[in-house]
Structures are given as structure tokens and as C-alpha cells.
Write a protein that holds these residues in place. Structure first.
Motif, PDB file in Angstrom:
ATOM      1  N   GLU A  29       1.867   6.863  -4.360  1.00 30.04           N
ATOM      2  CA  GLU A  29       2.750   5.966  -5.088  1.00 30.04           C
ATOM      3  C   GLU A  29       2.552   4.513  -4.675  1.00 30.04           C
ATOM      4  OE1 GLU A  29       5.703   5.769  -8.165  1.00 30.04           O
ATOM      5  OE2 GLU A  29       4.374   7.345  -7.431  1.00 30.04           O
ATOM      6  N   SER A  30       2.239   4.273  -3.418  1.00 25.41           N
ATOM      7  CA  SER A  30       1.938   2.910  -2.973  1.00 25.41           C
ATOM      8  C   SER A  30       0.436   2.749  -2.756  1.00 25.41           C
ATOM      9  CB  SER A  30       2.710   2.564  -1.700  1.00 25.41           C
ATOM     10  OG  SER A  30       2.400   3.483  -0.657  1.00 25.41           O
ATOM     11  N   VAL A  31      -0.340   3.245  -3.731  1.00 25.90           N
ATOM     12  CA  VAL A  31      -1.795   3.101  -3.844  1.00 25.90           C
ATOM     13  C   VAL A  31      -2.556   4.166  -3.056  1.00 25.90           C
ATOM     14  CG1 VAL A  31      -3.771   1.548  -3.626  1.00 25.90           C
ATOM     15  CG2 VAL A  31      -1.529   0.638  -4.217  1.00 25.90           C
ATOM     16  N   ALA A  32      -2.148   4.450  -1.810  1.00 24.02           N
ATOM     17  CA  ALA A  32      -2.882   5.426  -1.012  1.00 24.02           C
ATOM     18  C   ALA A  32      -1.944   6.007   0.036  1.00 24.02           C
ATOM     19  CB  ALA A  32      -4.094   4.774  -0.344  1.00 24.02           C
ATOM     20  N   PRO A  33      -2.222   7.225   0.520  1.00 26.25           N
ATOM     21  CA  PRO A  33      -1.451   7.754   1.641  1.00 26.25           C
ATOM     22  C   PRO A  33      -1.488   6.777   2.806  1.00 26.25           C
ATOM     23  CG  PRO A  33      -2.826   9.474   0.709  1.00 26.25           C
ATOM     24  CD  PRO A  33      -3.231   8.191   0.037  1.00 26.25           C
ATOM     25  N   LEU A  34      -0.357   6.661   3.511  1.00 21.79           N
ATOM     26  CA  LEU A  34      -0.306   5.678   4.582  1.00 21.79           C
ATOM     27  C   LEU A  34       0.504   6.198   5.747  1.00 21.79           C
ATOM     28  CD1 LEU A  34       2.748   4.321   4.327  1.00 21.79           C
ATOM     29  CD2 LEU A  34       1.682   3.056   2.479  1.00 21.79           C
ATOM     30  N   VAL A  35       0.421   5.473   6.841  1.00 23.38           N
ATOM     31  CA  VAL A  35       1.174   5.798   8.050  1.00 23.38           C
ATOM     32  C   VAL A  35       1.859   4.531   8.549  1.00 23.38           C
ATOM     33  CG1 VAL A  35      -0.442   7.613   8.702  1.00 23.38           C
ATOM     34  CG2 VAL A  35      -0.753   5.307   9.621  1.00 23.38           C
ATOM     35  N   SER A  36       2.887   4.731   9.353  1.00 25.58           N
ATOM     36  CA  SER A  36       3.520   3.605  10.036  1.00 25.58           C
ATOM     37  C   SER A  36       3.937   4.073  11.423  1.00 25.58           C
ATOM     38  CB  SER A  36       4.727   3.085   9.254  1.00 25.58           C
ATOM     39  OG  SER A  36       5.733   4.085   9.220  1.00 25.58           O
ATOM     40  N   HIS A  85       6.898   3.595  14.439  1.00 23.61           N
ATOM     41  CA  HIS A  85       8.240   3.120  14.806  1.00 23.61           C
ATOM     42  C   HIS A  85       8.969   2.490  13.631  1.00 23.61           C
ATOM     43  CE1 HIS A  85       7.207   2.889  19.381  1.00 23.61           C
ATOM     44  NE2 HIS A  85       7.220   4.118  18.898  1.00 23.61           N
ATOM     45  N   GLY A  86       8.894   3.116  12.468  1.00 26.18           N
ATOM     46  CA  GLY A  86       9.585   2.615  11.282  1.00 26.18           C
ATOM     47  C   GLY A  86       8.655   1.825  10.402  1.00 26.18           C
ATOM     48  N   ALA A  87       8.716   2.073   9.095  1.00 25.29           N
ATOM     49  CA  ALA A  87       7.784   1.424   8.171  1.00 25.29           C
ATOM     50  C   ALA A  87       8.251   0.040   7.760  1.00 25.29           C
ATOM     51  CB  ALA A  87       7.595   2.284   6.929  1.00 25.29           C
ATOM     52  N   PHE A  88       9.545  -0.101   7.487  1.00 25.65           N
ATOM     53  CA  PHE A  88      10.171  -1.353   7.072  1.00 25.65           C
ATOM     54  C   PHE A  88       9.773  -1.778   5.664  1.00 25.65           C
ATOM     55  CE2 PHE A  88      11.623  -1.240  11.167  1.00 25.65           C
ATOM     56  CZ  PHE A  88      10.678  -1.478  12.141  1.00 25.65           C
ATOM     57  N   ASP A  89       8.716  -1.268   5.101  1.00 22.52           N
ATOM     58  CA  ASP A  89       8.342  -1.578   3.722  1.00 22.52           C
ATOM     59  C   ASP A  89       7.399  -0.499   3.210  1.00 22.52           C
ATOM     60  OD1 ASP A  89       5.670  -2.203   4.569  1.00 22.52           O
ATOM     61  OD2 ASP A  89       6.359  -4.203   5.116  1.00 22.52           O
ATOM     62  N   SER A  90       6.921  -0.656   1.980  1.00 22.54           N
ATOM     63  CA  SER A  90       6.110   0.388   1.354  1.00 22.54           C
ATOM     64  C   SER A  90       4.631   0.301   1.689  1.00 22.54           C
ATOM     65  CB  SER A  90       6.267   0.297  -0.174  1.00 22.54           C
ATOM     66  OG  SER A  90       7.603   0.495  -0.541  1.00 22.54           O
ATOM     67  N   TYR A  91       4.202  -0.732   2.392  1.00 25.56           N
ATOM     68  CA  TYR A  91       2.759  -0.924   2.550  1.00 25.56           C
ATOM     69  C   TYR A  91       2.302  -0.986   4.007  1.00 25.56           C
ATOM     70  CZ  TYR A  91       2.716  -1.529  -2.439  1.00 25.56           C
ATOM     71  OH  TYR A  91       2.846  -1.299  -3.780  1.00 25.56           O
ATOM     72  N   SER A  92       3.204  -0.786   4.964  1.00 30.11           N
ATOM     73  CA  SER A  92       2.831  -0.618   6.368  1.00 30.11           C
ATOM     74  C   SER A  92       1.861  -1.701   6.837  1.00 30.11           C
ATOM     75  CB  SER A  92       2.204   0.767   6.581  1.00 30.11           C
ATOM     76  OG  SER A  92       2.051   1.048   7.949  1.00 30.11           O
ATOM     77  N   ASN A  93       2.352  -2.937   6.895  1.00 29.02           N
ATOM     78  CA  ASN A  93       1.482  -4.061   7.249  1.00 29.02           C
ATOM     79  C   ASN A  93       1.702  -4.559   8.665  1.00 29.02           C
ATOM     80  OD1 ASN A  93       3.997  -5.163   6.867  1.00 29.02           O
ATOM     81  ND2 ASN A  93       3.351  -6.731   5.411  1.00 29.02           N
ATOM     82  N   ARG A  94       2.210  -3.709   9.527  1.00 30.81           N
ATOM     83  CA  ARG A  94       2.404  -4.098  10.923  1.00 30.81           C
ATOM     84  C   ARG A  94       1.497  -3.311  11.864  1.00 30.81           C
ATOM     85  NH1 ARG A  94       7.052  -4.654   8.081  1.00 30.81           N
ATOM     86  NH2 ARG A  94       8.209  -6.602   8.364  1.00 30.81           N
ATOM     87  N   LEU A  95       0.464  -2.688  11.304  1.00 29.10           N
ATOM     88  CA  LEU A  95      -0.558  -1.997  12.068  1.00 29.10           C
ATOM     89  C   LEU A  95      -1.922  -2.567  11.704  1.00 29.10           C
ATOM     90  CD1 LEU A  95       0.535   1.750  11.778  1.00 29.10           C
ATOM     91  CD2 LEU A  95       0.520   0.396  13.866  1.00 29.10           C
ATOM     92  N   GLU A  96      -2.803  -2.599  12.679  1.00 31.35           N
ATOM     93  CA  GLU A  96      -4.190  -3.011  12.449  1.00 31.35           C
ATOM     94  C   GLU A  96      -5.061  -1.759  12.396  1.00 31.35           C
ATOM     95  OE1 GLU A  96      -7.738  -5.647  12.525  1.00 31.35           O
ATOM     96  OE2 GLU A  96      -5.643  -5.899  11.976  1.00 31.35           O
ATOM     97  N   VAL A  97      -5.887  -1.635  11.347  1.00 32.74           N
ATOM     98  CA  VAL A  97      -6.868  -0.553  11.250  1.00 32.74           C
ATOM     99  C   VAL A  97      -8.254  -1.176  11.274  1.00 32.74           C
ATOM    100  CG1 VAL A  97      -7.774   1.320   9.840  1.00 32.74           C
ATOM    101  CG2 VAL A  97      -5.308   0.951   9.965  1.00 32.74           C
ATOM    102  N   ARG A  98      -9.085  -0.675  12.168  1.00 29.39           N
ATOM    103  CA  ARG A  98     -10.449  -1.174  12.305  1.00 29.39           C
ATOM    104  C   ARG A  98     -11.420   0.004  12.199  1.00 29.39           C
ATOM    105  NH1 ARG A  98     -10.112  -6.332  14.236  1.00 29.39           N
ATOM    106  NH2 ARG A  98     -12.263  -6.408  14.948  1.00 29.39           N
ATOM    107  N   ILE A  99     -12.503  -0.222  11.467  1.00 31.19           N
ATOM    108  CA  ILE A  99     -13.570   0.772  11.357  1.00 31.19           C
ATOM    109  C   ILE A  99     -14.845   0.133  11.874  1.00 31.19           C
ATOM    110  CG2 ILE A  99     -14.899   2.261   9.833  1.00 31.19           C
ATOM    111  CD1 ILE A  99     -12.542   2.351   7.954  1.00 31.19           C
ATOM    112  N   ASP A 100     -15.323   0.615  13.014  1.00 28.47           N
ATOM    113  CA  ASP A 100     -16.517   0.047  13.653  1.00 28.47           C
ATOM    114  C   ASP A 100     -16.376  -1.467  13.824  1.00 28.47           C
ATOM    115  OD1 ASP A 100     -17.732   2.538  13.860  1.00 28.47           O
ATOM    116  OD2 ASP A 100     -18.683   2.362  11.897  1.00 28.47           O
ATOM    117  N   GLY A 101     -15.184  -1.912  14.217  1.00 27.46           N
ATOM    118  CA  GLY A 101     -14.955  -3.321  14.506  1.00 27.46           C
ATOM    119  C   GLY A 101     -14.536  -4.164  13.324  1.00 27.46           C
ATOM    120  N   ARG A 102     -14.540  -3.607  12.104  1.00 24.22           N
ATOM    121  CA  ARG A 102     -14.164  -4.362  10.907  1.00 24.22           C
ATOM    122  C   ARG A 102     -12.723  -4.068  10.527  1.00 24.22           C
ATOM    123  NH1 ARG A 102     -14.407  -2.839   5.465  1.00 24.22           N
ATOM    124  NH2 ARG A 102     -15.386  -0.898   6.148  1.00 24.22           N
ATOM    125  N   SER A 103     -11.920  -5.114  10.377  1.00 20.68           N
ATOM    126  CA  SER A 103     -10.537  -4.949   9.965  1.00 20.68           C
ATOM    127  C   SER A 103     -10.485  -4.562   8.493  1.00 20.68           C
ATOM    128  CB  SER A 103      -9.762  -6.251  10.190  1.00 20.68           C
ATOM    129  OG  SER A 103      -8.408  -6.092   9.862  1.00 20.68           O
TER     130      SER A 103
END
Length: 657
Positions: free
Chosen positions: A101-108, A110-128
Motif C-alpha cells: 500500500e505504501s509502494v513496497a513492504p517496509l520495516v521500522s 521503535h515505532g514507524a511514526f509515518d507510512s514510509y519509514s524514513n528514520r532508518l538508513e539502508v545501504r547495499i554494498d555501501g550505497r544508500s
């Protein structure tokens, strides 16, 4: 922010904090010695895993400045998960949604606070890989790579803006893909089962001693949650090349593209109807590393990514007023695009037998354009300039001090500083006590600063959904923690415990009680609790893992406490069986918590997954056939109370060269 959601012909962004939480699984992984020349031989001879992503220095797990859960390749496979988001329900304190519903499955965390979980950093091989278009959402980024290509995942549970900047305010998910030298030859897999599950994956690796390459293409598809507009499909292609022309240089080239095609909306709701949407993204990345000697190296990284979102539907204006004729139709659209470019330079060296240091800088430029969301054709540009550093000082043979900070300049919001200080005391062999404090800062996103959703038809404004007045201050988190890591090899037991207190000040929250809605700095609140991970090998071929998370959010408003289960438990049992078979059982239980929609509450949720697999061998070839049953119990609510995750069973056949 939920795009294209009507209420009285107003597009109303809403909060959908996560409703589910499970515990986690701490497993061990070993990283190749050649990746960092400044790691000592003693480190790699130890059974303790090496972690790459906490301080930007390669460190033993018991010497990192923070609590880390490691999910290795074997655990990823044994979990039965079909994507990274579902896998992360094994990390304590994390909440997970399988909804698109919010484009893709997501995680948060200690609480999501919104629909898009923008308080976590995801990096793949050093790329944000957070999405600039979706307020920094990590959902699309978690879908970027096939699970079969992942070597391990490092999850830092706690603030890490000191190393990675604004979006690492509550934690970091670092995905490390497998070295191409380990994936030579062909490999393929197919998964089919209930709920329309139909996944495919094909990979080919080739090359010689000096250069190895890998190309992977895969799809993930199913019919989605019951009650939602499903038919979800994720299509990916990823390429990686590793070039080692000599003994001191290493060059890696990565290219990839992803497409998400799914549905969203509510059945029978003319303001937010069922409809299809698509999200496309692509990236290019080049990394160069030079070993400058036994105690130093230099690394340069360049990357470009872009994303396009298409989501629109026709609205019959007679639903708004009888003044309009049946031919008066307004097209509601959230179409748009975004891109980012990043360059970083990092120097690592061992200054003395007791001191290691990393220093570096990064420049990142983000561009977002969407007439539907900003009421203009203009492109919004935000530039980030960052300087970072960390010093690891072995003050005594048993006491290690990590001190680091990042100075960050946001071209829109100004300057911020995120420091961290952590001490690790090795009380005895295998017993480590960790204590520290850090400060993290997140400036407002482009949407939070400049959103302007209006509906204009033939020169008349029909509605005004969101108008961001700006004047926002960056939100801040002051985090304090005490941790313990214990290894009891004679009993086959390891224990990781963490007590934390996170004070969130000036949180940026969405206010939809006014028209048009706005984003404001709300009153601060505190998050505190305890997380434990216990791993036990009671007998040969068996492993039992118990995870507990107790979390409490003290806040003046209910909206900030959504998706914060007070208690979550995960128990995982893995057993090797005769006949080259293995069994995995994972049971998660989440205490009562609020669901994504503030008007609704959900009862406690439980989920039990089973996986039974058998290895296949013929000649020099090998493979595996596995049966997975997810959610053996009753359906549970996911994202909305009317969206249900039901039982689904599927079979995977994997063939390797």
C-alpha cells in the motif's frame, strides 16, 4: 504521507505506523580478510564476526560502538523469507509490513511514526538506497536485490548518524552482497504455491582469477494481502563485476534496475479506489579501493540512481457536486520522478598498535519533481555535504573507546553535527560490557518542506489537500545505551542484551486535523526499553534462538505511540535431520499494539512459520527442494485492519552448477 487518498475530495496523507513486531536472530558470519587491510590477523582467527558498517572501520562484533544483529546467508535461506523486509521481522524492536500500500513492504524500528519509514538508513554494498521521492522511504530499497545474492545483513539497532548521516537517526540496515568469486557458474530457482506465489530467479557467474562477474535476474510475485488490491510483482536485474588487476587495487562495478507493479486503494471507495501503480528504479555504482600498505587504505565510491513513480486515477466530479456533468472527470495524479548522485572518499589507517582512524567526506545531490505533489513543474534540489571521522582507541588491553562524529550541511536546512562516544570493556574472555551516548539529527525531507497538493479544474481550485508551510527544524534523537555481549562456548550459549533510552526532540509529524494538512515540529517524546538475543546449541545439529523486545514510548499524543508493541518475542529452532534434510520453525508473538490507522486497535498477533528442506546431489551438481508454510495460525491484520496476512504454503526448487 499516503498519495491519492481522498476524504471529502481531499488527498489526505495519513500515518500508518507498523503494527507488527518480532524478535531477532543473531547469527555469525565471517568477512573476507582482503576487504580491509587494516584488520589484524588475530581478528580473523577469532570466532567473533567482523562487522563493517557501524563505525566505517571493520571491527569484531564485541568491539563495535552499538548493538548489531547479523543475518548470514544460511539464516536468510533457512528463514523461508521471500524478501528482505519479511526477513527483518527476526530483528528485535523491528516492525514489519508485507503490504504494498505504501509502494513496497517496509520495516521500522521503535515505532514507524509515518507510512514510509524514513528514520532508518539502508545501504547495499555501501550505497544508500532510501527513496528521495517517498520522503526517504526504505521500502523500495529493501526490494533492490535478490536474497540469493546476499552474503549477510548487518542491522545496527540504534542511532548511527555519526557514521552515515541524517537517515540513520534510529538505525542502519547494511546489506552486503556475495563476492562474485563465490558465485561462479549457473544457478536458478523457482517458487510456486498458495496465494499466487510465483517467484523465479536465474544467475550466471563467470570470469578468471583477476576478474569475476555476475548477472542475476529474478521476480517476486503473489496475490497480496486479503482485502487489498494485490497482484504484486517485483522484477529485478543486477550486475556486479570485481576487478583485481594487481595486489593493491580493487575495482567493483554494479548496475541494476527494478520495477514494482502492484495495486493500492480501498474497494468501493471513490476517493481512494483500487488502482494499479508502478515504481521503477535503476542505479550505477563504481567503487575503487587501494591498499596503501599493511596499515592503511583509500576508498572512492561514485553512484547514480533514479526512480519514476506512476499512480493516477479518474475522479467523477459529480461525486463532489451535482453542479458537474457526468462528463466532468478530473485525473488525480501523484506521478513524478527523482534522482540522486553521490561521491565519497574515505581514508583508513592504523596510526599505532592501539589507535585506528577513519576520515572521509561525501557529497550527495537529490532532485525531486512532481506537479501533482508540489503544484509546480519545478525540480527541487537538495545537496548534502558531509565530513565524518571515527577514532578507535584501545586505552587498555581490555578497554576500547570509539569516538566519532559527522558534520553535515543540508543546502535547505543548514548545518548539523552528530557525535557519538562509546566504550567497550572486555571484563573477561567472552564477556563484554558496552556503554555510550550518541546524538542524531534528521532534517525535513523535500515533501515535508514543500508539499503542495491542490486540485484545479478549468481554473477553479476544487480542493487543497496538503500545504507544507515549511519553517521546520531538524528532528533530533539523543540516545543512551548499556549493552552486554556474553559467549559461553562450553554451554553452546551466547547472549546479547541492550537497555536503551532515546529522547526524540522536535519530531516532524503530519497534522491532518486542519485543511490543508501540514507538517510541524511536534512535542518531544522518549523511547526506552530492553532487547535480548539468546542463542543456544543444545545438541549437535540443533540451534535454538530466543529474542525478546520490551519497548515503551512516552508521548503526549497517541499518534506517536502507534506501532510500538510493548512486548515482542521470537523463538526460532533449526535442526539438521537424517537424509540431508533440515527443519526450521519460527514463532513470533507481538503484544497488543495500535495498528497503522489511528482509529483502530489490533489484538495481540502471533505467526508461526515452518520450513522443511532436502539437499539434492547428482554428479558434480547440487540443489535443494524446500517446503515453506508461512503463518500456520489465524490471519492477522497488516497495515489496515481489513488487510489480512493469511496462511500461504509454497515450494522452492533451487539448482546450482
Amino acid at each position: 504521507m499516503q498519495f491519492l487518498s481522498y476524504r471529502s475530495f481531499r488527498v489526505v496523507p495519513r500515518f500508518f505506523p507498523a503494527a507488527l513486531a518480532t524478535g531477532a536472530l543473531l547469527t555469525c558470519t565471517q568477512v573476507r580478510a582482503q576487504t580491509e587491510s587494516v584488520v589484524s590477523e588475530k581478528d580473523f582467527l577469532s570466532d567473533m564476526p567482523i562487522v563493517l558498517s557501524v563505525s566505517r572501520l571493520p571491527q569484531r562484533l564485541d568491539e563495535t560502538p552499538g548493538a548489531v544483529t547479523i543475518l548470514d546467508h544460511d539464516m536468510i535461506r533457512h528463514s523461508g523469507a521471500r524478501d528482505v523486509a519479511d526477513l527483518l521481522r527476526l530483528v528485535p524492536g523491528f516492525q514489519v509490513s508485507d503490504s504494498f500500500e505504501s509502494v513496497a513492504p517496509l520495516v521500522s524500528y521503535h515505532g514507524a511514526f509515518d507510512s514510509y519509514s524514513n528514520r532508518l538508513e539502508v545501504r547495499i554494498d555501501g550505497r544508500s538506497v532510501y527513496s528521495p521521492y517517498f520522503i526517504g522511504s526504505i521500502g523500495p530499497g529493501l526490494e533492490s536485490v535478490a536474497l540469493e545474492d546476499i552474503d549477510h545483513i548487518e542491522v545496527l539497532r540504534g542511532s548511527n548518524s555519526a557514521a552515515f548521516g541524517a537517515h540513520a537517526i534510529l538505525g542502519v540496515i547494511n546489506i552486503v552482497t556475495r563476492d562474485t568469486a563465490d558465485t561462479l557458474g549457473p544457478q536458478g530457482a523457482v517458487t510456486v504455491g498458495e496465494n499466487g506465489v510465483r517467484d523465479t530467479q536465474a544467475r550466471i557467474g563467470w570470469g578468471s582469477l583477476g576478474q569475476t562477474l555476475r548477472l542475476t535476474a529474478d521476480t517476486r510475485a503473489d496475490d497480496g494481502l486479503k482485502g487489498a488490491d494485490g497482484q504484486n510483482r517485483v522484477s529485478r536485474v543486477n550486475f556486479r563485476s570485481d576487478l583485481r588487476p594487481n595486489g593493491v587495487d580493487e575495482v567493483q562495478v554494479r548496475l541494476g534496475a527494478m520495477s514494482i507493479d502492484s495495486g493500492k486503494g480501498l474497494l468501493g471507495n471513490v476517493n481512494n479506489p483500487w488502482r494499479d501503480f508502478s515504481f521503477d528504479s535503476s542505479y550505477a555504482q563504481v567503487d575503487w579501493r587501494r591498499t596503501l600498505g599493511q596499515d592503511a587504505d583509500l576508498a572512492l565510491s561514485l553512484s547514480h540512481s533514479q526512480e519514476t513513480y506512476r499512480d493516477s486515477f479518474p475522479f467523477l466530479l459529480q461525486n463532489l457536486s451535482s453542479y458537474f456533468s457526468p462528463n466532468d472527470i478530473y485525473t488525480v495524479s501523484a506521478d513524478g520522478k527523482a534522482s540522486s548522485d553521490a561521491m565519497s572518499l574515505q581514508y583508513t589507517w592504523r596510526a599505532s598498535p592501539t589507535v585506528r582512524t577513519v576520515l572521509g567526506g561525501e557529497f550527495r545531490s537529490e532532485r525531486v519533481q512532481s506537479p501533482g505533489l508540489y503544484n509546480t513543474d519545478a525540480t527541487f534540489v537538495t545537496d548534502f555535504t558531509r565530513l565524518f571521522g571515527n577514532v578507535e582507541w584501545r586505552a587498555t588491553p581490555t578497554l576500547l573507546i570509539n569516538a566519532g562524529a559527522m558534520a553535515e550541511r543540508d543546502s535547505v536546512s543548514g548545518d548539523t553535527l552528530s557525535p557519538r562516544l562509546m566504550a567497550n570493556w572486555h571484563m573477561t574472555d567472552g564477556q563484554t560490557l558496552r556503554v555510550g551516548v550518541s546524538k542524531a539529527v534528521r532534517p525535513p525531507s523535500t515533501y515535508e518542506n514543500f508539499a503542495n497538493i491542490q486540485f484545479i479544474y478549468q481554473g477553479n481550485r476544487l480542493g487543497w489537500a496538503t500545504y507544507a508551510t515549511g519553517n521546520l527544524q531538524p528532528e533530533k534523537v539523543l540516545s543512551r545505551e548499556i549493552g552486554y555481549l556474553g559467549e559461553f562456548p562450553h554451554a553452546g550459549i551466547s547472549l546479547d542484551a541492550r537497555a536503551f533510552h532515546e529522547q526524540v526532540d522536535q519530531p516532524i509529524l503530519h497534522v491532518n486535523s486542519v485543511s490543508p494538512s501540514d507538517y510541524v515540529n511536534d512535542a518531544g517524546f522518549a523511547i526506552h526499553g530492553i532487547e535480548c538475543q539468546l542463542k543456544w546449541q543444545p545438541w549437535q545439529g540443533g540451534q535454538l534462538i530466543l529474542n525478546q523486545a520490551y519497548t515503551r514510548i512516552d508521548a503526549p499524543h497517541l499518534v506517536t505511540t502507534l506501532a510500538s508493541p510493548r512486548q515482542a518475542t521470537t523463538v526460532a529452532y533449526m535442526q539438521q535431520l537424517p537424509g540431508q534434510m533440515d527443519l526450521t520453525l519460527i514463532h513470533g508473538a507481538v503484544g497488543g499494539a495500535n495498528s497503522y490507522v489511528s482509529e483502530e486497535n489490533t489484538v495481540p498477533m502471533t505467526r508461526t512459520d515452518l520450513r522443511l528442506a532436502k539437499a539434492l546431489h547428482w554428479g558434480t551438481h547440487r540443489g535443494e527442494i524446500a517446503l515453506v508454510v508461512q503463518n500456520l495460525g489465524s490471519p492477522y491484520a497488516d497495515y489496515r485492519s481489513i488487510f489480512l496476512f493469511q496462511r500461504q504454503a509454497f515450494v522452492t526448487l533451487r539448482l546450482d552448477d
